[in-house]
Structures are given as C-alpha cells and as structure tokens.
Scaffold this motif. Structure first.
Motif, PDB file in Angstrom:
ATOM      1  N   VAL A 140       0.837  -1.190   0.000  1.00  0.00           N
ATOM      2  CA  VAL A 140       0.000   0.000   0.000  1.00  0.00           C
ATOM      3  C   VAL A 140       0.875   1.245   0.000  1.00  0.00           C
ATOM      4  CG1 VAL A 140      -1.724   1.290   1.306  1.00  0.00           C
ATOM      5  CG2 VAL A 140      -1.935  -1.166   1.072  1.00  0.00           C
ATOM      6  N   ALA A 141       1.990   1.199   0.733  1.00  0.00           N
ATOM      7  CA  ALA A 141       2.934   2.317   0.697  1.00  0.00           C
ATOM      8  C   ALA A 141       3.486   2.499  -0.711  1.00  0.00           C
ATOM      9  CB  ALA A 141       4.065   2.078   1.697  1.00  0.00           C
ATOM     10  N   LEU A 142       3.772   1.398  -1.399  1.00  0.00           N
ATOM     11  CA  LEU A 142       4.211   1.506  -2.797  1.00  0.00           C
ATOM     12  C   LEU A 142       3.102   2.074  -3.674  1.00  0.00           C
ATOM     13  CD1 LEU A 142       6.291  -1.697  -3.628  1.00  0.00           C
ATOM     14  CD2 LEU A 142       7.061   0.673  -3.606  1.00  0.00           C
ATOM     15  N   PHE A 143       1.863   1.712  -3.361  1.00  0.00           N
ATOM     16  CA  PHE A 143       0.714   2.222  -4.115  1.00  0.00           C
ATOM     17  C   PHE A 143       0.634   3.743  -4.003  1.00  0.00           C
ATOM     18  CE2 PHE A 143      -3.887   3.218  -4.256  1.00  0.00           C
ATOM     19  CZ  PHE A 143      -4.187   2.739  -5.524  1.00  0.00           C
ATOM     20  N   THR A 144       0.741   4.262  -2.784  1.00  0.00           N
ATOM     21  CA  THR A 144       0.731   5.715  -2.623  1.00  0.00           C
ATOM     22  C   THR A 144       1.994   6.335  -3.205  1.00  0.00           C
ATOM     23  OG1 THR A 144       1.657   5.432  -0.409  1.00  0.00           O
ATOM     24  CG2 THR A 144      -0.713   5.618  -0.575  1.00  0.00           C
ATOM     25  N   GLY A 145       3.118   5.617  -3.143  1.00  0.00           N
ATOM     26  CA  GLY A 145       4.327   6.120  -3.783  1.00  0.00           C
ATOM     27  C   GLY A 145       4.176   6.255  -5.279  1.00  0.00           C
ATOM     28  N   ALA A 146       3.428   5.334  -5.900  1.00  0.00           N
ATOM     29  CA  ALA A 146       3.176   5.446  -7.336  1.00  0.00           C
ATOM     30  C   ALA A 146       2.395   6.711  -7.659  1.00  0.00           C
ATOM     31  CB  ALA A 146       2.413   4.211  -7.822  1.00  0.00           C
ATOM     32  N   PHE A 147       1.467   7.115  -6.779  1.00  0.00           N
ATOM     33  CA  PHE A 147       0.745   8.360  -6.993  1.00  0.00           C
ATOM     34  C   PHE A 147       1.681   9.566  -6.898  1.00  0.00           C
ATOM     35  CE2 PHE A 147      -3.139   5.931  -6.252  1.00  0.00           C
ATOM     36  CZ  PHE A 147      -3.972   6.489  -7.209  1.00  0.00           C
ATOM     37  N   LEU A 148       2.669   9.498  -6.011  1.00  0.00           N
ATOM     38  CA  LEU A 148       3.606  10.609  -5.913  1.00  0.00           C
ATOM     39  C   LEU A 148       4.494  10.664  -7.153  1.00  0.00           C
ATOM     40  CD1 LEU A 148       4.724  12.948  -4.414  1.00  0.00           C
ATOM     41  CD2 LEU A 148       6.130  11.411  -3.052  1.00  0.00           C
ATOM     42  N   VAL A 149       4.912   9.514  -7.649  1.00  0.00           N
ATOM     43  CA  VAL A 149       5.668   9.505  -8.909  1.00  0.00           C
ATOM     44  C   VAL A 149       4.817  10.087 -10.025  1.00  0.00           C
ATOM     45  CG1 VAL A 149       6.753   8.022 -10.637  1.00  0.00           C
ATOM     46  CG2 VAL A 149       7.112   7.561  -8.207  1.00  0.00           C
ATOM     47  N   PHE A 150       3.527   9.754 -10.027  1.00  0.00           N
ATOM     48  CA  PHE A 150       2.609  10.335 -11.004  1.00  0.00           C
ATOM     49  C   PHE A 150       2.576  11.859 -10.902  1.00  0.00           C
ATOM     50  CE2 PHE A 150      -1.735  12.106 -11.032  1.00  0.00           C
ATOM     51  CZ  PHE A 150      -1.977  12.128 -12.403  1.00  0.00           C
ATOM     52  N   SER A 151       2.488  12.377  -9.682  1.00  0.00           N
ATOM     53  CA  SER A 151       2.427  13.822  -9.508  1.00  0.00           C
ATOM     54  C   SER A 151       3.726  14.492  -9.935  1.00  0.00           C
ATOM     55  CB  SER A 151       2.125  14.149  -8.031  1.00  0.00           C
ATOM     56  OG  SER A 151       0.892  13.604  -7.648  1.00  0.00           O
ATOM     57  N   VAL A 152       4.862  13.881  -9.580  1.00  0.00           N
ATOM     58  CA  VAL A 152       6.154  14.443  -9.959  1.00  0.00           C
ATOM     59  C   VAL A 152       6.332  14.397 -11.469  1.00  0.00           C
ATOM     60  CG1 VAL A 152       8.648  14.093  -9.800  1.00  0.00           C
ATOM     61  CG2 VAL A 152       7.235  13.986  -7.748  1.00  0.00           C
ATOM     62  N   ALA A 153       5.947  13.277 -12.086  1.00  0.00           N
ATOM     63  CA  ALA A 153       6.059  13.181 -13.540  1.00  0.00           C
ATOM     64  C   ALA A 153       5.139  14.176 -14.233  1.00  0.00           C
ATOM     65  CB  ALA A 153       5.735  11.751 -13.992  1.00  0.00           C
ATOM     66  N   GLN A 154       3.935  14.348 -13.704  1.00  0.00           N
ATOM     67  CA  GLN A 154       3.017  15.320 -14.284  1.00  0.00           C
ATOM     68  C   GLN A 154       3.568  16.743 -14.167  1.00  0.00           C
ATOM     69  OE1 GLN A 154      -0.698  16.148 -12.236  1.00  0.00           O
ATOM     70  NE2 GLN A 154      -1.831  15.802 -14.134  1.00  0.00           N
ATOM     71  N   LEU A 155       4.177  17.035 -13.022  1.00  0.00           N
ATOM     72  CA  LEU A 155       4.778  18.352 -12.840  1.00  0.00           C
ATOM     73  C   LEU A 155       5.932  18.554 -13.815  1.00  0.00           C
ATOM     74  CD1 LEU A 155       5.130  21.004 -11.311  1.00  0.00           C
ATOM     75  CD2 LEU A 155       6.462  19.768  -9.594  1.00  0.00           C
ATOM     76  N   GLY A 156       6.763  17.542 -13.974  1.00  0.00           N
ATOM     77  CA  GLY A 156       7.868  17.655 -14.913  1.00  0.00           C
ATOM     78  C   GLY A 156       7.405  17.827 -16.344  1.00  0.00           C
ATOM     79  N   VAL A 157       6.330  17.124 -16.703  1.00  0.00           N
ATOM     80  CA  VAL A 157       5.787  17.266 -18.051  1.00  0.00           C
ATOM     81  C   VAL A 157       5.222  18.669 -18.255  1.00  0.00           C
ATOM     82  CG1 VAL A 157       3.909  16.510 -19.559  1.00  0.00           C
ATOM     83  CG2 VAL A 157       5.362  14.819 -18.434  1.00  0.00           C
ATOM     84  N   ALA A 158       4.499  19.195 -17.259  1.00  0.00           N
ATOM     85  CA  ALA A 158       3.933  20.534 -17.377  1.00  0.00           C
ATOM     86  C   ALA A 158       5.020  21.585 -17.515  1.00  0.00           C
ATOM     87  CB  ALA A 158       3.051  20.828 -16.166  1.00  0.00           C
ATOM     88  N   ARG A 159       6.136  21.420 -16.787  1.00  0.00           N
ATOM     89  CA  ARG A 159       7.220  22.392 -16.876  1.00  0.00           C
ATOM     90  C   ARG A 159       7.890  22.358 -18.237  1.00  0.00           C
ATOM     91  NH1 ARG A 159       8.830  21.416 -11.139  1.00  0.00           N
ATOM     92  NH2 ARG A 159       9.945  19.596 -11.898  1.00  0.00           N
ATOM     93  N   ARG A 160       7.925  21.183 -18.850  1.00  0.00           N
ATOM     94  CA  ARG A 160       8.688  21.020 -20.097  1.00  0.00           C
ATOM     95  C   ARG A 160       7.785  20.725 -21.289  1.00  0.00           C
ATOM     96  NH1 ARG A 160      12.391  16.204 -18.655  1.00  0.00           N
ATOM     97  NH2 ARG A 160      10.469  15.530 -17.648  1.00  0.00           N
ATOM     98  N   LEU A 161       6.532  21.127 -21.203  1.00  0.00           N
ATOM     99  CA  LEU A 161       5.601  20.784 -22.264  1.00  0.00           C
ATOM    100  C   LEU A 161       6.064  21.329 -23.605  1.00  0.00           C
ATOM    101  CD1 LEU A 161       2.963  19.249 -22.646  1.00  0.00           C
ATOM    102  CD2 LEU A 161       1.734  21.414 -22.396  1.00  0.00           C
ATOM    103  N   GLN A 162       6.477  22.598 -23.648  1.00  0.00           N
ATOM    104  CA  GLN A 162       6.942  23.180 -24.907  1.00  0.00           C
ATOM    105  C   GLN A 162       8.249  22.545 -25.374  1.00  0.00           C
ATOM    106  OE1 GLN A 162       6.945  27.414 -24.153  1.00  0.00           O
ATOM    107  NE2 GLN A 162       4.839  27.615 -24.879  1.00  0.00           N
ATOM    108  N   GLN A 163       9.072  22.104 -24.423  1.00  0.00           N
ATOM    109  CA  GLN A 163      10.301  21.421 -24.828  1.00  0.00           C
ATOM    110  C   GLN A 163       9.996  20.066 -25.452  1.00  0.00           C
ATOM    111  OE1 GLN A 163      13.206  21.406 -21.600  1.00  0.00           O
ATOM    112  NE2 GLN A 163      12.261  23.246 -20.733  1.00  0.00           N
ATOM    113  N   PHE A 164       9.031  19.349 -24.862  1.00  0.00           N
ATOM    114  CA  PHE A 164       8.609  18.092 -25.486  1.00  0.00           C
ATOM    115  C   PHE A 164       8.018  18.362 -26.876  1.00  0.00           C
ATOM    116  CE2 PHE A 164       8.528  16.240 -21.127  1.00  0.00           C
ATOM    117  CZ  PHE A 164       9.240  15.088 -21.388  1.00  0.00           C
ATOM    118  N   ALA A 165       7.268  19.468 -26.978  1.00  0.00           N
ATOM    119  CA  ALA A 165       6.694  19.805 -28.280  1.00  0.00           C
ATOM    120  C   ALA A 165       7.793  20.092 -29.292  1.00  0.00           C
ATOM    121  CB  ALA A 165       5.764  21.008 -28.131  1.00  0.00           C
TER     122      ALA A 165
END
Length: 887
Positions: free
Chosen positions: A296-321
């Motif tokens: 369950v701790a890993l399950f909640t950790g996966a949500f944090l990885v999701f949030s961090v990855a989403q934040l990283g994508v939002a910061r670099r959206l134009q770079q990915f584009a």
C-alpha cells in the motif's frame, strides 16, 4: 523500452532529463523517498522473518540432528515403553529417547540472590544420542591440573562416567554465558559451578560437569534417568528420534505401526521439519499483512511519482513539443517519460533495499526476530541477506514507479506538438468524466464487493486485499463525478460572491485536473483512515477483553511461558496456603497445557479453570454467540474463535481430538467433549480450549496450577499480602501483578506490534500532501496565461491567489470526504474480513470520529495552503507577460 547507449533516448535521458533532475532535485527526491519507503518496509519484513526462520532451522538441525522421524505425544509426554518398541523394530537403525523440559535456573549464586533465567533441559541417553543428535552429546570438563599416571586413569574414568551422575549438568555456550564471572565461584576459570534448577516451587542444586555443542538459547543436557527423577517424570519421554535402515519407506513404516492393534493413538510421527513449518505458518499471516501494508505504501508512492512526472511534463511541455517537431515520435516521447520514472524507481528501489537491510538489522538487534508479533520471542538471529527477495522487492518498486508515470507519459505521447508550442495542448476534460469512466468505477466497486465475500486462499485473505485495492481504484476514478456532484450542491450557497464563484466554477469544470491533483491525497488519506480505524477497533476490543479476563485484584504466576509451566508450577499445598493468607478473600486457579492436534499447525492451549455450568460461563469467558447445554454424559468445553475456524469446532459439535490428545480415547468409557460455546481469545493465535477445572481434574488427575487470581478483602493492603505469600515461596519464585499492570503491559505490547502502522500513516499523509503540491504546481504552470488575463481584467495578485486557494480548498475538501469514505470502507474490510481470515479474531468496528475529523481538517488546511503557495509563483510578472505570447 530500454534504450541502447547509441539511441536518441539515451542521449536525451543523459541531457534533457538530467537537467530536470538537477534543477528540481526536491520533487524528484520525494518520489525516490516514497518508493524507497515502500520497498524498505517490504524487504525488511521479509528479511526479518527469513533470518529468524533460518536461525530457527539451523538450531533445529544442530540440536535435533538428522533423524528420519520424531515420535511425540499429542498432549505431552509418551510412555517410556515406546522407546523399547521402536529400538527393537527391525526397520530401525537407531532410536534415541529424549525428555525436554523448559524451566528456570539460577546460575552460580545462592537462591534468593541470583536472577532466574529461562533454561531448556534435555534428558538424553548418552549411549545412543551421539548417533542421532551429536550436538547433544555431553562433553565432560577437562582436568585443570595434571595428575599422576595412576590417578589420571582412575579420574579420567570417573570424569567420563560423570555424564550419568544424577547431579551433573552440561551447559551450552548461551547457558555458560549466564554464569557469574567471579573467580570465587570458578565461573570465569571454568571450575565447578552450582546451577539451581526450578521444579515446582523448589530450586534443586546441580553441578556443572561440562558442556554441549548445541547452539541457540540457553540449554542444558543431563542424563535421562536423572532428569526423570528430578522433574518427577518417571517412565515418561517427550519424544523418540528414529533413524531408519537404508531403503525403508517412511510412510510405509508409519502405516505399519499405526495398523498395530496396541499402538497408542496419542502418539504421532512427525518429520524433523514440521516444527519449522509450524512456526512459519504461525507467523505467515502477520508477515503477509505487514507486506500488504508495504505494498500500500508503494501504491501511494506510485501516486507521488505520477504527480512528480506530471509536474515535470507541465514544466517542459513546450520542450517536449519542440522535440516532437524535430522528429521525436509520440512513442519515443512516452518511452522517455517512462524511462525518467524508471530511473526514479530504480534509485528508490536500490536505496530501499539498503534501508530495508539496515532496518532489519536494527530490528533483529533490538527486538529479536519476532516481527513485533512475538513469534520468535527467544531468538536473536543474525541477519541472513536474501538476493532473490531483494530482487523481487526492487522489481516491485521499479514497476510501481513506471506505473505512476504512465498517465503523464500518455499525455506527452498524444499531444499535438505544433499546438503545444503555443500553449494550446491542454487535455480535454471529457477524458475522465465520461460515462465510460463512471461505469468502470461502478464495475470496480462491484468487483470489490464480490471479492470481499470470497473465502480465504491458502488460509490468507488474498481476495480481501484485492477487494481493498479495487475499492480504492473505483473510488479514485469516480472522483470527477463526485466533485461535480458536491460542488453543484455548494454553488447556490455562495450567492453572488465573485471570487468564491470563480474558484468554485473552475474547480467544478476542471474536475479531471482536480482528480489527478487529489488522487494521491485520497489514496493516502484512505490508507491513514483505514489503519486508524483498524488499530482503534483492535485496541478497544483488546481493552474490553482484558476487562473480562482480568477481574481479580492480584495475579500470581511462577512461569511466564506455558512450556515452562510444566516444570515450574504451584502445588495444591501452596494454593491452600495462599487461600489462607490474611487479606485474601477468595482465589481462582488456572492450569494451562499445550496440545498438538495437527503436526502442521501450532499447538492448542488447554485452559482448565473454574467455569461452572453453561449458564455461568459468560461471567468467566468473553463468549461470542449463544451457549448450548451439554448433553448428559458429555463434558462441556468452550473453544476460541481460532479453534472454531482451524478445526471446525462449532457449537453443538464433538471434539474427539481433545480426548485423543489427553490420552483418554482408549479409556472405558471414553470421555466425550461437547463444544458448548465460542469465546474471544486475543492472546493465542493457534487456538485454545477452556474446560471446567473439576472436569479436567476428574478426567486427568492433574492437580497442577499455573496461575492464581486473588480477590482481596476490603481494606487489605496488596503489598502486605504479597510479602506474606513470598515468605511461603523462597527464592523469588513467584511473580505478582495487578490487573492494571497486566493491562498496561498488554497494551504496551499491542502498541509496539502496531508501531509500524502509525509510522506508515504519517508517511502516507506526507506522500499525499507532497503529491498535491506537485500536482498544483503543474497546473499552475500550465495556467500562467489564465492568471495573466485575470490580472489584465483588474484582479489583484492577492485576489488571484485567493482564487487558487479557493480551488485548493474545494478540491481537497472533496478529496478529504472521498478519502474518509473510502478509508471507512477499507477499514470495514480489514476489521471484518482480513483480521478474521488472518488471525481468526473478530471485533466490533470502532470509529474514532474526533481523530478522523482532525486528520481530515489537517489535510484540507495543508492542501489549501499548498495551493496558495503554488499559486504565488504563477501570479507575478511572468503570468502577465505570458498573455502576450499569442499576440
């Protein structure tokens, strides 16, 4: 997905992704820590148990040797004639009789001065024990001073024959470490030392004559006949170890013995590894539950990885584009994000394995190998590192991180690069609020309900765990609809207040974004709520149970374990003296024995105490359900819930195993035991049986007493009563405790057993709140133009921040309500399904509403503050300039 060293993804990972990690280390470090904690907890639990089991197995192999079979009594000792039958059997190569005694001893000091120490004593036949169990062979002490030749020969013969002396005892290394180091006693120099061994309420002096090589806890070996005389076990053995002749089939040999008409029915043949299987099965449920919490701790950790990855994508959206415009395909962009998450997961897994190793080592040194549950109370094993377990736990951490980054990676894959370069690549809100998503949520919840009713698998609540996971997933995917439903109800209450309406309207319309932002909070809060309710329910149940089973003022015992109670016990004469002590109004006695009903299960505890008829049983035992009167000629017994589940001993049924274990099945007429009721027993996971003392003594003739409960006269001083009783039991052989002291110690042990759940709750909440911060930061970065437009329309920076904080308040409030509801549902599964299927205990659901309310308010306040802090960075000059990008 793994790139080669020459692939473009590898180069991007080393440059593009490394820049993100270097410029934003704290967010990525939080994701690594989240994965690390889940992996560390799972690995530590498995490592502790593996180390304890390995140490236990090594001790068994060393002490027990390598017999093919062990013949034991189901209810205790077996007749010595069994050894003669087995030793003379034509298929037996060697047979070794053994008498095992657990008791206490005072090493090298006068009784009343030294501290009692637990000691196992094994009576052996020195002529045959070396052929089966070499580690139990007594080794006489060497002569310290050279003697003349003629004397040396005689003295050597006497030394060799000292292994048969009635007062000689041989200690292993752990027992010798308990000897006093004073040269006056000879302990340090290896001279003769007196060891005082407890039998009932007496301390019998024995002479240390040598040593044995047996490892493990404190153990002593003496001659079999001497041990039988010392502990009043004439003609009795605990077991007979047998080595068969080459080519003899074990199963056929056992079947031939059991087919004999005069073969005793209370004797069972067991393989040497059965004891290891029993202790492993006993700790398995606790181990699996702890591992599930780690997952369950890993399950909640996966949500944090999701949030961090989403934040990283939002910061670099134009770079990915820009990378997309330059030729990086959508599939390659997805792989790049997943590789970044895999790097985080790999770092978290590797550090989790290291942390788990350190935690396991510290736990083994401080707590032994009992996992907090008391399964290896006397073991302090060394750490046994397991590469296969480490690989499995690390792989789970890596998969959790990759799963957490899957949704942001899909967003990057499907974004239109040209529109993303101009900031127009926002995901449509219809993705998660569609009817398909709602039906999927309902399907998951329905599947969770069906699995919750499934029976255990291999006596483990595996279906219930899957049910809890599906319930969480169904609740999280239903968040968009829940947000719309609740915010639509709140909107009319705001009237025409512009800023609250603006915040509420955006929170309502952007509910897919809200779902991704608060999903981590919902997951972590539901975990915290479920664990809080489960622990509170269990603690309340144990407290109420202690109130029922501890009605007296003072309790006496001379042995703290049931095994030691066979040698250290109260005699009927001592019980009579205690009853006549001034200040004692009345007393109650209890006799406890361990019976082996099944070689693959833990021993069952038989409790003999004053119960009376079935009408008065409820005053003595915490009964569950109705009580049935015993038919004429049958003996009423009351089984614990574990006994009812493990052996199908339901009220109204017979319990023939009890008569067999007590050796009463062959008597005429045979005793018939009737299950009259079921009671709660939170102290014995393997099962227990309560029988009225009068019936037990009439059937067995056993008058020993292990525990005394005293009710004092009004105005009597408990300390004076204790001093008067101690004067009748010399040598500090009696332990006293009040009901309050026993209750406090029991609850302290309970809190220690669940300490990891308290820690996990704090970790889960921290992970969820950090996930909110990362998700809000990601959304704020993608809304800079929106904020700039609001500033152009006349809103001040404070008002923009108020709007952002209002959205955070709305979203986290919904998340808190959802987390509370899901947590209560998961708690119901844990309390009413997981706990009975794991430990065979039932309890009522106790909800600490005040604590849960404060927890939810803290989450809402932290989420609102997090949203406000995240909005500060996006409501400044950059937001105003961002509006000009499209002009």
């Amino acid at each position: 997905m793994t790139p080669s060293a020459a692939s473009p993804l590898w180069g991007l990972l080393k440059t593009f992704s490394w820049q993100e990690l270097r410029h934003h280390p704290w967010q990525n470090a939080a994701a690594v820590v989240a994965v690390m904690l889940g992996v560390a907890l799972a690995f530590a639990v498995q490592l502790i148990n593996t180390s304890a089991l390995d140490e236990f197995a090594q001790g068994l192999r060393a002490v027990n040797g390598q017999p093919d079979l062990e013949f034991r009594g189901l209810g205790g000792p077996v007749d010595e004639a069994l050894y003669a039958r087995l030793a003379l059997h034509p298929d037996v190569a060697h047979a070794s009789p053994l008498l095992e005694i657990s008791t206490y001893a005072v090493f090298g000091q006068a009784p009343g001065q030294g501290q009692r120490q637990p000691l196992r004593i094994w009576g052996v036949d020195a002529l045959v024990v070396a052929q089966v169990s070499p580690a139990l062979m007594p080794l006489p002490m060497p002569q310290p001073v050279p003697l003349p030749k003629t004397e040396a020969a005689d003295t050597g013969k006497e030394t060799r024959f000292s292994i048969f002396a009635p007062d000689a005892i041989f200690l292993n290394a752990a027992a010798q470490a308990l000897l006093p180091p004073s040269p006056a006693t000879g302990g340090a120099a290896g001279g003769a030392v007196t060891v005082y061994v407890q039998t009932d309420l007496r301390l019998q002096p024995l002479r240390r004559a040598g040593s044995v090589a047996a490892p493990g806890a404190a153990l002593a070996v003496m001659d079999l006949g001497a041990a039988q005389d010392l502990f009043a076990r004439a003609g009795q053995l605990t077991r007979v170890d047998v080595k068969l002749k080459p080519g003899v089939d074990q199963h056929a040999f056992i079947a031939s013995l059991q087919a004999l008409p005069d073969w005793p029915v209370d004797v069972s043949a067991q393989a040497p590894g059965d004891a290891l299987d029993r202790i492993s099965n006993l700790s398995r449920a606790y181990r699996v539950n702890m591992t599930a919490l780690a997952f369950v701790a890993l399950f909640t950790g996966a949500f944090l990885v999701f949030s961090v990855a989403q934040l990283g994508v939002a910061r670099r959206l134009q770079q990915f584009a820009l990378l997309g415009v330059m030729g990086l395909t959508g599939r390659e962009r997805l792989h790049l994000v997943l590789l970044e998450c895999a790097v985080l997961g790999l770092a978290g897994s590797v550090s989790g394995i290291a942390l788990g190793t350190l935690l396991a080592g510290a736990a083994l040194r401080m707590l032994g190998g009992d996992l907090g549950g008391g399964y290896f109370p006397a073991a302090t094993p060394a750490l046994h590192w397991n590469a296969a377990t480490a690989t499995a736990c690390a792989t789970l951490g890596l998969l959790a991180a990759v799963a957490g980054g899957w949704w942001p990676a899909r967003q990057v894959r499907h974004m239109p690069p040209a529109q993303a370069l101009k900031g127009l690549a926002a995901q449509p809100e219809s993705t998660l609020r569609s009817a398909r998503g709602l039906w999927l949520s309902l399907l998951w919840v329905a599947a969770a309900g069906l699995l919750a009713m499934a029976p255990p698998v291999f006596e483990l609540p595996l279906a219930a765990y899957v049910s809890a996971a599906l319930l969480l997933m169904g609740g999280i995917t239903a968040l968009p609809g829940l947000i719309a439903l609740l915010l639509n109800r709140i909107k009319p209450l705001l009237g025409h207040q512009v800023l609250p309406l603006l915040a509420l309207e955006r929170a309502r319309r952007m509910r897919a974004s809200a779902s991704s932002a608060i999903s981590g909070v919902v997951a972590s809060l539901s975990l915290a709520v479920a664990l809080t309710v489960m622990v509170a329910s269990f603690r309340d149940a144990v407290t109420l149970w202690l109130d029922v089973v501890l009605p007296a003022d003072v309790y006496l015992r001379t042995a703290s374990s049931t095994l030691a109670g066979e040698a250290a016990y109260f005699t009927p004469q001592f019980v009579g003296q205690v009853a006549a002590t001034p200040g004692v109004e009345r007393l109650a006695t209890q006799r406890t024995r361990l019976l082996q009903f099944d070689a693959n299960r833990p021993a069952v505890a038989l409790l003999s105490r004053a119960i009376g008829d079935t009408a008065s049983a409820g005053k003595v035992l915490p009964l569950v359900g109705d009580v049935l009167p015993a038919p004429s000629g049958q003996v009423a017994v009351y089984v614990s819930q574990a006994m009812a589940d493990l052996y199908s001993a339901r009220p109204g049924t017979q319990l023939p195993q009890l008569g067999k274990a007590l050796g009463l099945a062959e008597k005429s007429p045979p005793a018939s035991f009737f299950v009259a009721g079921v009671w709660r027993d939170y102290a014995r996971q393997g099962g227990s049986i309560a029988i009225d003392r009068a019936d037990y003594e009439r059937l067995t003739g056993d008058a020993k007493v292990n525990d005394l409960a005293l009710w004092l006269q009004p105005g009597a001083n408990a300390q004076d009563v204790q001093q008067a009783i101690r004067a009748q039991a010399p040598g500090r052989l009696v332990e006293f405790a009040s009901a309050g002291e026993i209750r406090a110690v029991s609850l302290r042990i309970f809190d220690r057993s669940f300490a990891v759940t308290y820690w996990l709750q704090a970790v889960a909440i921290g992970i969820g709140l950090f996930g909110v911060a990362a998700s809000f930061s990601a959304q704020v970065l993608s809304r800079r133009k929106e904020f700039g437009l609001l500033v152009h329309l006349g809103l001040t920076r404070r008002q923009v921040l108020a709007v952002v904080a209002g959205e955070g308040l709305a979203w986290t409030s919904v998340g808190a309500l959802a987390g509370l509801a899901l947590g209560l549902a998961v708690a119901a599964i844990l309390v009413h399904i997981v706990n009975p299927q794991s430990f065979h205990w039932t309890m009522e659901l106790a909800v600490p509403w005040l604590r849960l309310g404060l927890l939810c308010l803290a989450v809402v306040a932290a989420g609102t503050l997090t949203a406000w802090l995240a909005g500060r960075a996006a409501a400044g000059r950059d937001a105003v300039l961002a509006v000009k990008e499209d002009w």
